[in-house]
Design an enzyme around this catalytic site. Structure first.
Site, PDB file in Angstrom:
ATOM      1  CG  ASP A  69      -3.616 -17.190  24.767  1.00  0.00           C
ATOM      2  OD1 ASP A  69      -4.176 -17.648  25.554  1.00  0.00           O
ATOM      3  OD2 ASP A  69      -4.101 -16.105  24.154  1.00  0.00           O
ATOM      4  CG  HIS A 121      -3.121  -9.342  27.043  1.00  0.00           C
ATOM      5  ND1 HIS A 121      -3.598  -8.325  26.243  1.00  0.00           N
ATOM      6  CD2 HIS A 121      -1.742  -9.725  26.347  1.00  0.00           C
ATOM      7  CE1 HIS A 121      -2.665  -7.905  25.319  1.00  0.00           C
ATOM      8  NE2 HIS A 121      -1.872  -8.778  25.442  1.00  0.00           N
TER       9      HIS A 121
END
Length: 369
Positions: free
Chosen positions: A93, A135
């Site tokens: 990702d 994140h």
């Protein structure tokens, strides 16, 4: 501070181009957002400040040298099957694309520029919409985030402000920011997010409250699919009221990811920009130095609608419902209006469960010394 100080808007053509080309998950989003803000004539209501590019030393205020050097290496050479690459969270990702290091340094530099404007007393509100990548960890990319600009911004603000409050309204838990400050009582992190088995990043239950000296300084509000503006605002206001009284922050960092908005491919929350705007208004009435960041938002026209609406709210302008003619006008069909209509999806947030969560949070905040 004089009320006449204009909000600062971090922008340059080079910065937008870099974000457009490297953010593979949201191609051209930075341009769409900026173009709509410009088309509505909002730039003249703000002071546009060109962002600096963060040096490796500045990024190393949070990230490890080895991670930054590896990011620099793969950014220039491409991925040569180096086994370290996966250890650093790159791939999957967080794909390696050419220029990824320059992009990370640009986003980090933009958030640092915004923080510096606040610290110098040149404004009370500074906006970096292409920022908010919450994140990334100290030595690891995660969830489309290669650099945690939010953490860098908070660390910079901490050079002047003793207590900094971070509020995250993205659909996903602000895990990277929470982790960075989980042991300190100088930064309180508040995250409202979807919490569901198998949903990324899988953290942020109400029982996650911080560690050591930072125990009770992490506040998590786990929510379910389908939540709409009214209930979201009630929860947000209820939590932030307690947080403000308890923590007494001197500065605020707000992450306003637009993946909560109806129509987002994440198909989770059912919010409109007005709902997020009400929460933003609540924070702004504290009159504290406030750094505003973007984040998620994968329905590109709706993300532009949302952040343009929020920008107008910040500068005190009411916008026409009709999208003005501009470069991306055709993307706003079939109705070409600013408003986003919620879908008919059911709200899975049981009122009793929500009350239990709020009571739990109030109980934790009572423990803050």
């Amino acid at each position: 501070m004089e009320e006449s100080l204009l909000p600062v808007y971090i922008h340059s053509a080079e910065y937008v181009e870099l974000c457009d080309n490297v953010q593979s998950k949201v191609p051209r989003r930075a341009s769409m957002v900026h173009s709509l803000i410009e088309a509505y004539g909002l730039l003249k209501e703000m002071r546009v400040v060109k962002p600096k590019v963060a040096s490796m030393e500045e990024m190393a205020a949070f990230h490890t040298d080895s991670y930054l050097q590896h990011l620099h290496k793969v950014s220039e050479e491409g991925d040569n099957d180096d086994p370290e690459t996966l250890e650093y969270g790159l791939g999957y990702d967080c794909p390696i694309t050419e220029g990824i290091y320059d992009y990370a340094a640009a986003v980090g530099g933009a958030t640092l520029t915004a923080a510096e404007q606040l610290m110098a007393g040149k404004t009370r509100i500074a906006i970096n919409w292409p920022g908010g990548w919450h994140h990334a960890k100290k030595d690891e990319a995660s969830g489309f985030c290669y650099l945690n600009d939010a953490v860098l911004g908070i660390l910079k603000l901490r050079e002047k402000f003793d207590r900094v409050l971070y509020v995250d309204m993205d659909l996903h838990h602000g895990d990277g920011v929470e982790d960075a400050f989980s042991f300190t009582s100088k930064v309180m992190t508040v995250s409202l997010h979807k919490f569901s088995p198998g949903f990324f990043p899988g953290t942020g239950d109400v029982s996650d409250i911080g560690l050591g000296k930072g125990r009770y300084y992490s506040v998590n509000v786990p929510l379910q699919d389908g939540i709409q503006d009214e209930k979201y605002y009630q929860i947000c206001e209820g939590v932030l009221k307690e947080v403000f009284t308890t923590f007494n922050p001197e500065a605020v960092v707000l992450q306003l990811g637009a993946d909560t908005i109806a129509g987002d491919p994440m198909c989770s929350f059912n919010m409109t920009p007005q709902g997020i705007g009400k929460c933003l208004k609540y924070v702004l009435q504290w009159q504290l130095p406030t750094l505003i960041l973007g984040g998620g938002g994968y329905h590109l026209p709706n993300t532009a609608r949302c952040w343009t609406y929020l920008t107008a709210l910040i500068v005190g302008r009411t916008l026409s419902s009709e999208i003005p003619d501009h470069e991306f006008f055709t993307e706003y069909g079939p109705d070409y209006v600013l408003e986003v209509t919620p879908s008919c999806r059911p709200d899975r947030n049981d009122s009793q469960k929500v009350q239990e969560i709020l009571q739990s949070i109030k109980g934790h905040l009572k423990q803050v010394v």
